[in-house]
Structures are given as structure tokens and as C-alpha cells.
Design a protein around this motif. Structure first.
Motif, short mmCIF file in Angstrom:
data_model
loop_
_atom_site.label_atom_id
_atom_site.label_comp_id
_atom_site.label_asym_id
_atom_site.label_seq_id
_atom_site.Cartn_x
_atom_site.Cartn_y
_atom_site.Cartn_z
N LEU A 1 0.72 -0.93 0.15
CA LEU A 1 0.46 -0.52 0.27
C LEU A 1 0.40 0.94 0.42
O LEU A 1 0.93 2.13 -0.93
CB LEU A 1 -0.94 -0.34 1.16
N ARG A 2 1.84 1.26 0.29
CA ARG A 2 2.93 2.46 1.17
C ARG A 2 3.74 2.81 -0.78
O ARG A 2 3.76 4.12 -1.00
CB ARG A 2 4.06 2.35 1.86
N ASP B 1 -4.29 5.99 -6.13
CA ASP B 1 -5.52 5.67 -5.01
C ASP B 1 -6.15 4.82 -5.49
O ASP B 1 -6.40 3.85 -6.11
CB ASP B 1 -6.49 7.22 -5.78
N GLY B 2 -6.89 4.07 -4.14
CA GLY B 2 -7.56 3.19 -4.04
C GLY B 2 -8.30 2.70 -2.87
O GLY B 2 -8.40 4.07 -1.99
N ILE C 1 -3.79 12.31 6.60
CA ILE C 1 -3.98 13.28 5.38
C ILE C 1 -4.79 12.58 4.01
O ILE C 1 -5.25 12.93 3.23
CB ILE C 1 -3.16 14.42 5.17
N GLU C 2 -4.05 11.54 3.95
CA GLU C 2 -3.79 10.52 3.06
C GLU C 2 -5.25 9.26 3.38
O GLU C 2 -5.52 8.75 1.94
CB GLU C 2 -2.45 9.30 2.77
N GLN D 1 -15.65 13.48 3.49
CA GLN D 1 -13.57 14.22 3.31
C GLN D 1 -13.12 13.12 2.33
O GLN D 1 -12.18 12.65 1.92
CB GLN D 1 -13.60 14.54 4.33
N ALA D 2 -13.58 11.94 3.59
CA ALA D 2 -12.79 10.45 2.92
C ALA D 2 -12.62 9.74 1.72
O ALA D 2 -11.74 9.78 1.07
CB ALA D 2 -13.15 9.39 4.15
N THR D 3 -13.43 10.21 0.96
CA THR D 3 -14.34 9.67 -0.36
C THR D 3 -12.73 10.69 -1.30
O THR D 3 -12.31 9.69 -2.18
CB THR D 3 -15.56 10.88 -0.89
N ALA D 4 -12.08 11.74 -0.72
CA ALA D 4 -10.98 12.57 -1.92
C ALA D 4 -9.90 12.07 -1.39
O ALA D 4 -8.80 12.48 -1.79
CB ALA D 4 -10.97 14.05 -2.06
N ARG D 5 -9.57 11.46 0.08
CA ARG D 5 -8.44 10.41 0.03
C ARG D 5 -7.73 9.19 -0.83
O ARG D 5 -8.61 8.92 -1.24
CB ARG D 5 -8.19 9.65 2.03
#
Length: 549
Positions: A287-288, A296-297, A321-322, A337-341
Motif C-alpha cells: 500500500l505504501r 488512489d485506492g 491526511i492520506e 471528506q474520506a472520498t477525496a483521500r
């Protein structure tokens, strides 16, 4: 570890001349086919793949409805989506569609929280019924009543149809849902549980028997993975008035149509691991690396607990923030807000139809997905979150999916190792899996309980019909039993006695809970005798007097 690839997918564009110039963009072929079928059939079933614009297909008839509306004859639309998160998204999408095409509809969501916000001291059922029939009463800025598009969930539909609102409102709410909507759209028709599907079938039967379909009412069903038994029920109800718009029945003459990319290729890796173990072993590093590569995932789990533990586990590798969560307990603002992370951790809240909006992203919004799956439906929907490029500028970047399965389910995927399949062949292959089955055993519920359960709204309808018309209810009940493939389970008059007894018992319980009333012992003895007769029929009937003090 098993790896295979699903090919990218394109969708055919509708030829010029098959749609009006008033549309703001060129529609897809299946969208226009859905619109055309809506004009000539009672019910339309669109079974195109997830992420290729089925919702827009269902909304195109709003242009016709708007053009035909008159101040004294307004036609309304009911849109049903399976989750509250999806309702919020669809409400925004429908508002955008209405605004974009300059249509005259009042669009609103009707969830339990929405009703609470506007009711102003009224009962929930009263608020819902009055909002449907005269919404300007609650919206002071509205100068005149317009046609409505109400977006709601299957639970509210069930409560309305099965007379589950309070005694003062249940009949008015039923009448509002029965009479006020001329176009019914049901999204993700494969996703609903057995009770909800049975309620939809019952509604269609009522509409048919009482002439609403003959008067122009229409139904549009959207489902990427419809089950064969659901098709049989729909065919039994609608016959030739059911039109299926499907990739399988596209005419050969469409082969040369212009196309538009819809889904990128998807590299799928199947791993026999739990989410926790995968993160502990290699997952956190994977993931990192993906995030460092500006991808994005999403991680989608069946369990809220596992999502929360994964979130805690990743905090030392992924900045807050990611990373964001989309789960039931999360407030709506935090979900948005989470949708844009860059990394979204989600429960099945996002399984069906949910769009992970990323502002100004020129390729797919989701580049990779990591998911668990207990059922075929889950797997298709979750890996279908990745690689959606309809209307995007960059369309050639392959997406990734890691699927975490138990040993027996993963073992079946060994037959696909190293292969490349199109998505239609993959869906057909999934249908024959022993250890990854379909989600709902619809027929088992319908044959045992659905016909009995729908007897209750018919019982309530007796109080709303004149004596000469009540025989129609027996006809509806018999036809429902025929449709559901069950023998006539019990004469309705026998069920009526049970409903009357149940209503007396509920009244007794309400009295017992009241601080202002004392329940006579004789009533308690009567209900206890009924219970003993039910629980211990071998003992025989115990008379209430024998139980009294």
C-alpha cells in the motif's frame, strides 16, 4: 497466490439521430435502448456492467415526463437505492441531471433522518405522506408545487406497502406510495434481501391487478448481476411487457458503432489470507508503495472491526491526511471528506453503485482495490470499483485488485491462474462456484414466508375497500401464490383471525406499558393461554380461567 487479468471494457455510443439534440452529451447505446424500451414496455431491466452509466439510462425518461407534465397533471418519480450512503449520492446526481437539462422537478431524499429534520412535531408517517402530496408546506421557498423525484430506501418502501407506520398514518402512507408515483426506478436490484425483493414483487402485482400499469406507470430495474430466479419472477409478472437491455442481446448491426472506454484492464491477485495477516506480512508495504506512486485506492472489508483495526495498523505508515474511512458509524461530513483521500477504508456501505469522486483527476478515480468477499455479488461489485474511466482523459492505465479469500474459495480460482478473460466470461465462470455463492436464497424465503407475510397488507386493505370490491384481494393473494410457486398456503380468512389476535395482543402490550392504565388479569391470562397453545400444542388448549389467580 493466483493471478489473472480482466480485460478493459468499452461501451458503444448511440448513433447520431437516435437521441434528441437537447441532451448535453452523446449518450451510450444502452442508455438510449433503455429509454426507448421505457416508451414501449411496462418494465425495463438494464443488466449492463457496473460503472457504465445505468443510472443515467434510468433518468433519461425524465425528459419525457417533464415535457408531458401540466399544472393539473404532474407525474412523479420514486427512486429506490439500497443504502443511505448511496441515496445521498444519487440525490446529488439526480439534482445535477435535472439542473443540466433544465427540468422542472423537486428532488429530495427521504431517509429516516431526513423525515426527522422536516417533521416539526408531526408523526414520521404523517410527515412523509404530507411531504409527498404537498412538499411546499415544508419548503417555504417553493412558490409552486412541482413534480417530485423522491429518493428513498427499501425499508421505507416496505413500511409503506406493508402498513407498518403508526395506526393513524399507515393507510395514508400506503395510498401515497400506491397512487402518487408514475415512474419507479430500483437501483442495484440484485442487492436487496429476500424480504425486500418480495415486497417489490408484491407492489408490481398490486400495480398490475389494479390497472396502474395500464394507465402508464413504468418500472426500470438496474442490476449488473441479476439472478435467474429473479428473472423468472419478473417474466411471470410482466410477460412480454418486460424488456431486458443487456450486452447479451445487442444486435450484430451494432458491432461497428463508435465506442467509449469504460473500464481499464484489471490485474487480479487472489491470496489466501485475512486482511490483518496480509497487512502484517506484505500488505502495508504494498500500500505504501502504491501511494508513493501516486495511486488512489480502497480497502473494502465485510467487518467494521477489521476496517478499524486496519486503520489503526496503517497509521504508522500512512499519514492521516492520506487516509479516510467510509463506514456506517462515520458522520456524513467525514464520509464525504474520506472520498477525496488517497486511501479509503470502507465497509459494504460502498459495495453497490458508490462513486469515489476525485476532483480534477484525469484517469480512474480508484487505481487499486483490496477486498474480502463472501459472495459472488460482493466480489464483482468490489473489484468493479477500480478502473472506471467513462468520460476520463487518461484511459490506458491498468488497475490492480487484491482479493482475500478463504482456502476453499481461493482454490477454485486456480483454474484462472495466468489467464486473461473478458468480464462477461468471468461473471459466467463465477456463477458455477461452489464456495463463492450468490448472496440471497430468494426462493427459500418466498416459498415459506412471503405469501404469508403479504396477507397482512391485504388484511389492512379490507378496511379501505367497499364490500363488493374485497373479493379482489382474494384474487391478488391467489395470483401472488401462483407467482411465488407455492400452494395456496392458508385461506385468508384464517390468517385474518391471526392478525386480529395479534392486534389485540399489541394493544394489550401497549396498555401494560402505560403508566396510566392497569391491565386486568383476565387479559393477561387470555394471551398466556394463546401462547401455551402455540408453544405446547401437545398439551392441548388451556382455558384462561384456569390461569387466572
Amino acid at each position: 497466490m493466483i493471478r489473472f487479468t480482466l480485460e478493459g471494457q468499452t461501451e458503444k455510443l448511440a448513433p447520431h439521430g437516435t437521441f434528441p439534440d437537447t441532451l448535453t452529451r452523446r449518450p451510450l447505446y444502452h442508455q438510449v435502448q433503455t429509454w426507448d424500451a421505457w416508451k414501449t414496455h411496462t418494465a425495463v431491466l438494464n443488466t449492463y456492467n457496473t460503472g457504465v452509466g445505468k443510472t443515467i439510462a434510468s433518468l433519461l425518461p425524465l425528459l419525457d415526463i417533464d415535457a408531458e407534465n401540466r399544472p393539473n397533471k404532474q407525474r412523479n418519480v420514486l427512486f429506490i437505492a439500497p443504502t443511505n450512503a448511496l441515496i445521498a449520492q444519487h440525490t446529488d446526481d439526480i439534482k445535477d441531471f435535472v439542473r443540466e437539462h433544465n427540468l422542472n422537478f423537486h428532488v429530495f431524499s427521504a431517509r429516516a433522518d431526513d423525515i426527522k429534520r422536516v417533521r416539526g412535531g408531526l408523526r414520521p408517517g404523517e410527515t412523509l405522506q404530507r411531504y409527498i402530496t404537498n412538499y411546499p408546506e415544508f419548503e417555504r421557498t417553493e412558490q409552486e408545487r412541482r413534480s417530485i423525484v423522491m429518493v428513498t430506501n427499501p425499508d421505507i418502501f416496505y413500511y409503506a406497502l406493508y402498513f407498518q407506520y403508526g395506526a393513524h398514518d399507515r393507510r395514508n402512507v400506503f395510498k401515497a406510495f400506491l397512487m402518487r408515483f408514475d415512474y419507479l426506478i430500483i437501483d442495484e436490484f440484485h442487492y436487496y434481501d429476500n424480504k425486500q425483493l418480495a415486497a417489490f414483487l408484491f407492489a408490481f402485482l398490486i400495480f398490475k391487478e389494479w390497472g396502474y400499469f395500464d394507465a402508464g406507470r413504468r418500472v426500470c430495474l438496474l442490476s449488473a448481476t441479476p439472478r435467474p430466479n429473479v428473472r423468472r419472477y419478473l417474466e411471470g409478472l410482466f410477460g412480454e411487457q418486460l424488456a431486458e437491455v443487456s450486452p447479451q442481446n445487442e444486435p450484430e448491426t451494432t458491432a461497428e458503432y463508435d465506442t467509449l472506454p469504460a473500464l481499464t484492464p484489471l490485474e487480479v491477485t487472489v491470496i489466501t489470507d485475512t486482511l490483518e495477516d496480509w497487512l502484517e506480512n506484505t500488505g502495508a508495504d504494498t500500500l505504501r508503495q502504491w501511494l508513493d506512486d501516486d495511486l488512489d485506492g480502497a480497502i473494502i472489508s465485510n467487518s467494521l472491526g477489521r476496517i478499524n483495526r486496519a486503520y489503526a495498523r496503517l497509521k504508522n505508515r500512512v499519514d492521516s491526511i492520506e487516509m479516510g474511512r467510509i463506514t456506517g458509524p462515520e458522520p456524513q461530513e467525514q464520509r464525504s471528506q474520506a472520498t477525496a483521500r488517497k486511501l479509503i477504508l470502507a465497509t459494504p456501505t460502498v459495495d453497490i453503485g458508490y462513486n469515489f469522486a476525485k476532483h480534477n483527476k484525469s484517469r480512474q478515480n480508484i487505481d487499486f482495490v483490496v477486498c474480502e468477499a463472501r459472495f459472488q455479488d460482493d466480489l464483482v461489485q468490489r473489484i468493479g470499483r477500480a478502473g472506471r474511466v467513462l468520460g476520463k482523459d487518461i484511459i490506458d492505465k491498468t488497475s490492480q485488485a487484491i482479493v482475500l479469500l478463504p482456502d476453499d474459495a481461493a482454490h477454485e480460482f486456480r483454474a484462472l491462474d495466468g489467464q486473461t478473460l473478458n468480464r462477461r466470461d468471468f461473471a459466467e465462470w463465477l456463477n458455477n462456484r461452489e464456495h463463492l455463492t450468490s448472496k440471497h436464497a430468494l426462493e427459500a424465503y418466498i416459498r415459506k414466508y412471503a405469501a404469508l407475510e403479504l396477507a397482512y397488507p391485504l388484511y389492512q386493505l379490507e378496511f379501505m375497500l367497499a364490500g363488493d370490491d374485497r373479493h379482489e384481494l382474494d384474487t391478488i393473494y391467489e395470483r401472488a401464490c401462483e407467482l411465488f410457486g407455492v400452494a395456496y398456503p392458508q385461506a385468508r380468512w384464517g390468517l385474518k383471525k391471526q392478525f386480529q389476535r395479534q392486534e389485540r395482543r399489541m394493544a394489550w402490550l401497549r396498555e401494560a406499558e402505560s403508566a396510566n392504565k392497569h391491565t386486568p388479569p383476565s387479559k393477561t391470562a387470555e394471551h398466556l393461554a394463546d401462547y401455551l397453545a402455540f408453544a405446547h400444542p401437545e398439551v392441548g388448549r388451556v382455558e384462561p380461567n384456569d390461569l387466572s389467580p
